[in-house]
Design an enzyme around this catalytic site. Sequence first.
Site, PDB file in Angstrom:
ATOM      1  N   ASP A 135     -13.434   3.274  13.240  1.00 18.79           N
ATOM      2  CA  ASP A 135     -12.066   3.535  13.685  1.00 18.79           C
ATOM      3  C   ASP A 135     -12.122   4.305  15.006  1.00 18.79           C
ATOM      4  OD1 ASP A 135      -9.059   3.656  12.673  1.00 18.79           O
ATOM      5  OD2 ASP A 135      -9.525   5.593  13.593  1.00 18.79           O
ATOM      6  N   ASN A 143      -2.567   5.692  23.464  1.00 21.56           N
ATOM      7  CA  ASN A 143      -1.326   4.951  23.696  1.00 21.56           C
ATOM      8  C   ASN A 143      -0.223   5.846  24.241  1.00 21.56           C
ATOM      9  OD1 ASN A 143      -2.079   2.324  22.943  1.00 21.56           O
ATOM     10  ND2 ASN A 143      -1.766   2.733  20.780  1.00 21.56           N
ATOM     11  N   HIS A 148       0.546   1.358  26.041  1.00 25.02           N
ATOM     12  CA  HIS A 148      -0.070   0.383  25.139  1.00 25.02           C
ATOM     13  C   HIS A 148      -0.965  -0.619  25.872  1.00 25.02           C
ATOM     14  CE1 HIS A 148       1.947   1.556  21.413  1.00 25.02           C
ATOM     15  NE2 HIS A 148       3.004   1.837  22.163  1.00 25.02           N
ATOM     16  N   ASP A 152      -4.644  -1.461  24.654  1.00 27.36           N
ATOM     17  CA  ASP A 152      -5.215  -2.794  24.434  1.00 27.36           C
ATOM     18  C   ASP A 152      -6.543  -2.950  25.163  1.00 27.36           C
ATOM     19  OD1 ASP A 152      -3.063  -3.450  22.887  1.00 27.36           O
ATOM     20  OD2 ASP A 152      -2.054  -4.681  24.407  1.00 27.36           O
ATOM     21  N   GLU A 178      -6.599  -0.203  14.943  1.00 25.02           N
ATOM     22  CA  GLU A 178      -7.750   0.240  15.741  1.00 25.02           C
ATOM     23  C   GLU A 178      -8.993   0.361  14.869  1.00 25.02           C
ATOM     24  OE1 GLU A 178      -5.439   4.067  14.670  1.00 25.02           O
ATOM     25  OE2 GLU A 178      -4.971   1.987  15.192  1.00 25.02           O
TER      26      GLU A 178
END
Length: 258
Positions: A135, A143, A148, A152, A178
């Site tokens: 993770d 973010n 965002h 990404d 994630e």
Amino acid sequence: KLSVHLGAQETTEHASLFAGECAGEISIVDGKHPSALVVASEPTRVMAIPQDTVWSLVDHSHEVARNLLGIVAGRMRNDKNVLITTQNKKAQFEHQASVDALTGIHNRHWMSDAFPRVLHNCAFNNLPYAIMVADIDNFKRINDTYGHVVGDVALKAVARCMAENLRPHDLLVRYGGEEFAMLLPDTGLEEARVIAERLRATIADSEMRYNEISFRITISIGIAPARLEEKLEILIGEADRALYRAKELGRNRVEVSG
């Protein structure tokens, strides 16, 4: 104008026939029942030629025989092209269904089939294996800080780094937002720990860039070692608990389920 359907009239149109074209030539050649339903899609006049008349013409005229052979060959080639197109679309749909659109690695749908199959093979051949769940640490902060789009970019970079640093026979999927899951077949616990530490260190040492933005990220990893004939859900749960412990102990670390 005639419309050709491979099943009932309600099915999708397979092909259209226009003035000067013919229908039923396959049944003439093989003497079997029609393989398709042909209906008029607009007012149409059709000239029906009896089977014995067709064969009489073929017997007396090479030109008619060649014409009929050309029609049959053209129909077969057209059907082959339709089949190829259909298979290509099917393969494309299957690929899209099994691959995560953002990162390009396999997704959870693919995992539900591939992971149990490999687990069964490992159990059948008495091979060790390990499940790992990773993770991205503090991903929400990325973010919130950069947006965002940058998030990404980070996801894609982590997925690429994992894919490049795992072995060819290891399985990698994007498990959640994630979160990533990995299955390492024919791998003991210590070897799995070494692989996990390598992934963790490689990502921690990598600098992420997007336009003028530069940042670093870390990951935490939980490992569940082999359990004979254990179900995937239980193994993932054990790896998740180890991951949670890694988060509690400060993140950017590897923990093994106890």
